[in-house]
Design a protein around this motif. Structure first.
Motif, PDB file in Angstrom:
ATOM      1  N   GLY A 223       0.837  -1.196   0.000  1.00 30.82           N
ATOM      2  CA  GLY A 223       0.000   0.000   0.000  1.00 30.82           C
ATOM      3  C   GLY A 223       0.867   1.239   0.000  1.00 30.82           C
ATOM      4  O   GLY A 223       1.931   1.260   0.618  1.00 30.82           O
ATOM      5  N   SER A 224       0.427   2.302  -0.703  1.00 32.38           N
ATOM      6  CA  SER A 224       1.271   3.486  -0.863  1.00 32.38           C
ATOM      7  C   SER A 224       0.668   4.743  -0.242  1.00 32.38           C
ATOM      8  O   SER A 224      -0.473   4.758   0.208  1.00 32.38           O
ATOM      9  N   HIS A 225       1.463   5.808  -0.290  1.00 32.05           N
ATOM     10  CA  HIS A 225       1.101   7.097   0.301  1.00 32.05           C
ATOM     11  C   HIS A 225      -0.096   7.746  -0.401  1.00 32.05           C
ATOM     12  O   HIS A 225      -0.823   8.524   0.200  1.00 32.05           O
ATOM     13  N   VAL A 226      -0.295   7.439  -1.688  1.00 37.05           N
ATOM     14  CA  VAL A 226      -1.422   8.047  -2.404  1.00 37.05           C
ATOM     15  C   VAL A 226      -2.600   7.075  -2.557  1.00 37.05           C
ATOM     16  O   VAL A 226      -3.433   7.228  -3.444  1.00 37.05           O
ATOM     17  N   GLY A 227      -2.668   6.095  -1.673  1.00 37.91           N
ATOM     18  CA  GLY A 227      -3.859   5.247  -1.621  1.00 37.91           C
ATOM     19  C   GLY A 227      -3.927   4.135  -2.643  1.00 37.91           C
ATOM     20  O   GLY A 227      -5.016   3.664  -2.987  1.00 37.91           O
ATOM     21  N   GLU A 228      -2.772   3.682  -3.134  1.00 36.20           N
ATOM     22  CA  GLU A 228      -2.798   2.538  -4.057  1.00 36.20           C
ATOM     23  C   GLU A 228      -2.571   1.258  -3.262  1.00 36.20           C
ATOM     24  O   GLU A 228      -1.670   1.204  -2.430  1.00 36.20           O
ATOM     25  N   SER A 269      -3.678   7.930   2.324  1.00 43.02           N
ATOM     26  CA  SER A 269      -2.461   7.182   2.594  1.00 43.02           C
ATOM     27  C   SER A 269      -2.781   5.820   3.232  1.00 43.02           C
ATOM     28  O   SER A 269      -3.559   5.742   4.176  1.00 43.02           O
ATOM     29  N   VAL A 270      -2.177   4.750   2.692  1.00 41.81           N
ATOM     30  CA  VAL A 270      -2.381   3.405   3.253  1.00 41.81           C
ATOM     31  C   VAL A 270      -1.363   3.206   4.380  1.00 41.81           C
ATOM     32  O   VAL A 270      -0.216   2.839   4.139  1.00 41.81           O
ATOM     33  N   GLN A 271      -1.799   3.487   5.628  1.00 43.30           N
ATOM     34  CA  GLN A 271      -0.863   3.456   6.758  1.00 43.30           C
ATOM     35  C   GLN A 271      -0.518   2.050   7.230  1.00 43.30           C
ATOM     36  O   GLN A 271       0.575   1.799   7.698  1.00 43.30           O
ATOM     37  N   HIS A 272      -1.496   1.128   7.145  1.00 40.98           N
ATOM     38  CA  HIS A 272      -1.253  -0.212   7.678  1.00 40.98           C
ATOM     39  C   HIS A 272      -2.124  -1.226   6.952  1.00 40.98           C
ATOM     40  O   HIS A 272      -3.245  -0.907   6.542  1.00 40.98           O
ATOM     41  N   LEU A 273      -1.583  -2.419   6.771  1.00 39.50           N
ATOM     42  CA  LEU A 273      -2.321  -3.523   6.137  1.00 39.50           C
ATOM     43  C   LEU A 273      -2.227  -4.762   7.010  1.00 39.50           C
ATOM     44  O   LEU A 273      -1.189  -5.013   7.621  1.00 39.50           O
ATOM     45  N   THR A 274      -3.303  -5.509   7.065  1.00 35.65           N
ATOM     46  CA  THR A 274      -3.267  -6.826   7.692  1.00 35.65           C
ATOM     47  C   THR A 274      -4.175  -7.723   6.864  1.00 35.65           C
ATOM     48  O   THR A 274      -4.917  -7.229   6.008  1.00 35.65           O
ATOM     49  N   SER A 275      -4.125  -9.033   7.073  1.00 37.65           N
ATOM     50  CA  SER A 275      -4.960  -9.882   6.223  1.00 37.65           C
ATOM     51  C   SER A 275      -5.250 -11.227   6.872  1.00 37.65           C
ATOM     52  O   SER A 275      -4.591 -11.638   7.825  1.00 37.65           O
ATOM     53  N   GLU A 277      -6.841 -15.195   5.083  1.00 35.40           N
ATOM     54  CA  GLU A 277      -6.754 -15.881   3.784  1.00 35.40           C
ATOM     55  C   GLU A 277      -7.719 -15.277   2.757  1.00 35.40           C
ATOM     56  O   GLU A 277      -7.479 -15.337   1.562  1.00 35.40           O
ATOM     57  N   GLU A 278      -8.822 -14.694   3.247  1.00 30.33           N
ATOM     58  CA  GLU A 278      -9.874 -14.197   2.355  1.00 30.33           C
ATOM     59  C   GLU A 278      -9.697 -12.745   1.937  1.00 30.33           C
ATOM     60  O   GLU A 278      -9.899 -12.383   0.797  1.00 30.33           O
ATOM     61  N   CYS A 279      -9.353 -11.905   2.922  1.00 27.99           N
ATOM     62  CA  CYS A 279      -9.405 -10.463   2.710  1.00 27.99           C
ATOM     63  C   CYS A 279      -8.131  -9.762   3.171  1.00 27.99           C
ATOM     64  O   CYS A 279      -7.379 -10.292   3.986  1.00 27.99           O
ATOM     65  N   VAL A 280      -7.959  -8.548   2.638  1.00 21.27           N
ATOM     66  CA  VAL A 280      -6.937  -7.631   3.149  1.00 21.27           C
ATOM     67  C   VAL A 280      -7.687  -6.495   3.833  1.00 21.27           C
ATOM     68  O   VAL A 280      -8.683  -5.983   3.301  1.00 21.27           O
ATOM     69  N   PHE A 281      -7.244  -6.122   5.020  1.00 21.64           N
ATOM     70  CA  PHE A 281      -7.871  -5.045   5.781  1.00 21.64           C
ATOM     71  C   PHE A 281      -6.906  -3.870   5.762  1.00 21.64           C
ATOM     72  O   PHE A 281      -5.748  -4.003   6.179  1.00 21.64           O
ATOM     73  N   ALA A 282      -7.362  -2.740   5.251  1.00 24.38           N
ATOM     74  CA  ALA A 282      -6.476  -1.600   5.019  1.00 24.38           C
ATOM     75  C   ALA A 282      -6.897  -0.396   5.845  1.00 24.38           C
ATOM     76  O   ALA A 282      -8.081  -0.052   5.894  1.00 24.38           O
ATOM     77  N   ALA A 283      -5.907   0.227   6.496  1.00 29.21           N
ATOM     78  CA  ALA A 283      -6.121   1.514   7.169  1.00 29.21           C
ATOM     79  C   ALA A 283      -5.741   2.593   6.165  1.00 29.21           C
ATOM     80  O   ALA A 283      -4.568   2.758   5.845  1.00 29.21           O
ATOM     81  N   VAL A 284      -6.740   3.285   5.636  1.00 29.35           N
ATOM     82  CA  VAL A 284      -6.517   4.286   4.583  1.00 29.35           C
ATOM     83  C   VAL A 284      -7.051   5.626   5.068  1.00 29.35           C
ATOM     84  O   VAL A 284      -8.256   5.781   5.258  1.00 29.35           O
ATOM     85  N   GLY A 285      -6.141   6.579   5.296  1.00 30.54           N
ATOM     86  CA  GLY A 285      -6.569   7.866   5.834  1.00 30.54           C
ATOM     87  C   GLY A 285      -7.286   7.678   7.157  1.00 30.54           C
ATOM     88  O   GLY A 285      -6.798   7.007   8.061  1.00 30.54           O
ATOM     89  N   VAL A 310      -5.915   6.529  10.730  1.00 22.31           N
ATOM     90  CA  VAL A 310      -5.878   5.216  11.391  1.00 22.31           C
ATOM     91  C   VAL A 310      -4.440   4.699  11.283  1.00 22.31           C
ATOM     92  O   VAL A 310      -3.885   4.620  10.192  1.00 22.31           O
ATOM     93  N   LEU A 311      -3.828   4.367  12.417  1.00 20.22           N
ATOM     94  CA  LEU A 311      -2.415   3.978  12.424  1.00 20.22           C
ATOM     95  C   LEU A 311      -2.192   2.469  12.411  1.00 20.22           C
ATOM     96  O   LEU A 311      -1.141   1.998  12.001  1.00 20.22           O
ATOM     97  N   HIS A 312      -3.190   1.710  12.866  1.00 18.85           N
ATOM     98  CA  HIS A 312      -3.000   0.259  13.004  1.00 18.85           C
ATOM     99  C   HIS A 312      -4.361  -0.417  12.930  1.00 18.85           C
ATOM    100  O   HIS A 312      -5.351   0.110  13.436  1.00 18.85           O
ATOM    101  N   ILE A 313      -4.385  -1.580  12.305  1.00 19.81           N
ATOM    102  CA  ILE A 313      -5.636  -2.329  12.178  1.00 19.81           C
ATOM    103  C   ILE A 313      -5.327  -3.808  12.294  1.00 19.81           C
ATOM    104  O   ILE A 313      -4.276  -4.262  11.817  1.00 19.81           O
ATOM    105  N   GLU A 314      -6.171  -4.565  12.983  1.00 22.11           N
ATOM    106  CA  GLU A 314      -5.979  -6.019  13.096  1.00 22.11           C
ATOM    107  C   GLU A 314      -7.327  -6.724  12.993  1.00 22.11           C
ATOM    108  O   GLU A 314      -8.348  -6.206  13.426  1.00 22.11           O
TER     109      GLU A 314
END
Length: 444
Positions: A223-228, A269-275, A277-285, A310-314
């Motif tokens: 994940g990138s700073h411009v939300g990709e 901005s995509v600050q944090h990613l977790t996942s 097997e099914e999904c990716v959970f993204a903290a975006v802005g 959002v700084l962290h997601i689980e």
């Protein structure tokens, strides 16, 4: 324009965390929490000190002094030497350009290295190879005794900001907006020689890569700073899918659009990613998004999950998510399926009069079938944990023992299941009375 931040009343029926323990000791921002075993964790941050805590009682077990500046990375690992008892160790890196390996049982420094030309920003332990990696201006490979096995040539001044393990002895590293894949090669002879080789550079991101997560042996996500958000094949490093319209209300029509003149970068901005097997959970802005890997699309989102980034997601073992934010809040969300509305009948258009409607009707029926078979989800706020007075950096989930959060307010909070704690206290009291013979005799 006021954004529609979700709120929850005082009666949080589905939130078990009704008790909290405040752990004091740090003198500056607490940025990192790492789990050591089932009931111990370590904390570290800008004061350069590492604390070890008991997750059940909140007791401070050890205080580790050795760094002179803020800690920039921390990683736990276990020694796997067959000749000795299993040891729990942690590695810490600091802005003082040192890396230290600590024994979690005694708090002793086992090794210290201070040969770095720049700050180490990330650490990853490869248990399978019994080596660990440090990322900064170089990628270095070390053994457990902190002997440098090999390293790359100087990459950039920006250096490696994140890295993740891939199959076949490879690692993906984020260097600015580039993703560089390296392979670790062990020597055939018994000299314990190693080599690290650059095998691929991927320049698909438009801005700096902020987050990396491994989903499984065949997939990883960046994940990138411009939300990709890009989904990659972990074996041949090809791009499988991407999402870059997190903030576009046209892509998520179920979300209320906001009136805004412009989008500032940190809102996407995509600050944090977790996942899982099914999904990716993204903290975006300020929002959290659930991206389904099979459907290759966002299936649920809360664009205004918090008032700040959002700084962290689980993801928890159940269908719940936890997120924490710069606004000092920690929130629990439940992923729920929407009740499907009955599909609208296909209108009979102009072409039907002339017999052109068959293909159109088939297409509409196919679309209707897809719509019926595609479950829609939403994220419902089920808990709001108010306790910190400043940005919550991250958290650790300990199952029955609760949740640990760390913050810029220098505090760590253990959030406890109030009902469980009450039962444990009653049981302890009952056992104490039984031991002392103070239990009243029951008369029938």
């Amino acid at each position: 324009q006021k954004t529609s931040i979700q709120t929850i009343g005082e009666e949080q029926i589905q939130n078990p965390y009704t008790e909290l323990l405040v752990l004091k000791g740090h003198q500056d921002i607490v940025r990192f929490l790492v789990q050591i075993d089932d009931c111990r964790f370590a904390s570290a941050g800008d004061d350069g000190i590492v604390f070890l805590w008991n997750a059940q009682t909140g007791e401070k077990l050890l205080e580790l002094h050795g760094h002179t500046q803020k800690i920039t990375a921390i990683a736990p690992f276990s020694s796997s030497d067959a000749s000795e008892e299993k040891k729990h160790l942690i590695v810490t890196a600091s802005a003082d350009r040192t890396v230290i390996v600590w024994d979690c049982s005694t708090g002793r420094q086992l090794q210290k290295v201070s040969c770095f030309h720049s700050t180490v920003k990330c650490l990853t332990v490869l248990q399978r190879l019994d080596v660990w990696l440090s990322g900064g201006s170089d990628l270095c490979v070390w053994n457990r005794k902190l002997d440098l096995l090999c390293k790359t040539s100087h990459l950039t001044d920006a250096g490696i900001s994140a890295l993740v393990e891939l199959p076949k002895n490879c690692v993906a590293t984020a260097v600015g907006k580039e993703l560089i894949i390296f392979r670790l090669i062990a020597s055939d002879d018994e000299s314990e020689g190693w080599n690290v080789q650059e095998v691929k550079r991927l320049a698909d991101h438009q801005d700096n890569i902020l987050s990396l997560v491994s989903v499984n042996d065949s997939t990883f996500v960046t994940g990138s700073h411009v939300g990709e958000l890009i989904v990659w094949d972990a074996l041949d490093w090809t791009k499988q899918a991407s999402e870059c319209n997190f903030w576009d209300s046209a892509v998520h029509p179920d979300v209320q659009p906001e009136i805004k003149l412009s989008q500032t970068p940190n809102e996407t901005s995509v600050q944090h990613l977790t996942s899982d097997e099914e999904c990716v959970f993204a903290a975006v802005g300020k929002g959290i998004y659930v991206y389904n890997l099979q459907m290759k699309r966002v299936i649920a989102c809360q664009r205004n999950a918090h008032e700040s980034s959002v700084l962290h997601i689980e993801k928890l073992p159940n269908r719940q998510l936890i997120s924490c934010s710069e606004d000092g809040s920690v929130r629990i969300w439940e992923l729920r399926e929407k009740q499907q509305l009955p599909a609208e009948p296909v209108p009979t258009g102009f072409f039907n009069m002339w017999g052109f409607g068959r293909a159109n009707r088939q297409a509409n029926q196919a679309a209707k079938k897809v719509q019926e078979n595609t479950p829609m989800y939403f994220l419902e706020l089920v808990g709001d944990l108010i306790g910190h007075s400043s940005a919550v950096q991250m958290f650790l989930y300990f199952g029955e023992l609760g949740l640990a959060t760390c913050s810029a307010d220098h505090l760590i909070i253990l959030w406890k299941d109030g009902e469980r704690e009450s039962r444990l206290r009653s049981l302890t009291l009952f056992q104490k009375l039984a031991q002392n013979g103070d239990l009243p005799q029951l008369k029938f």
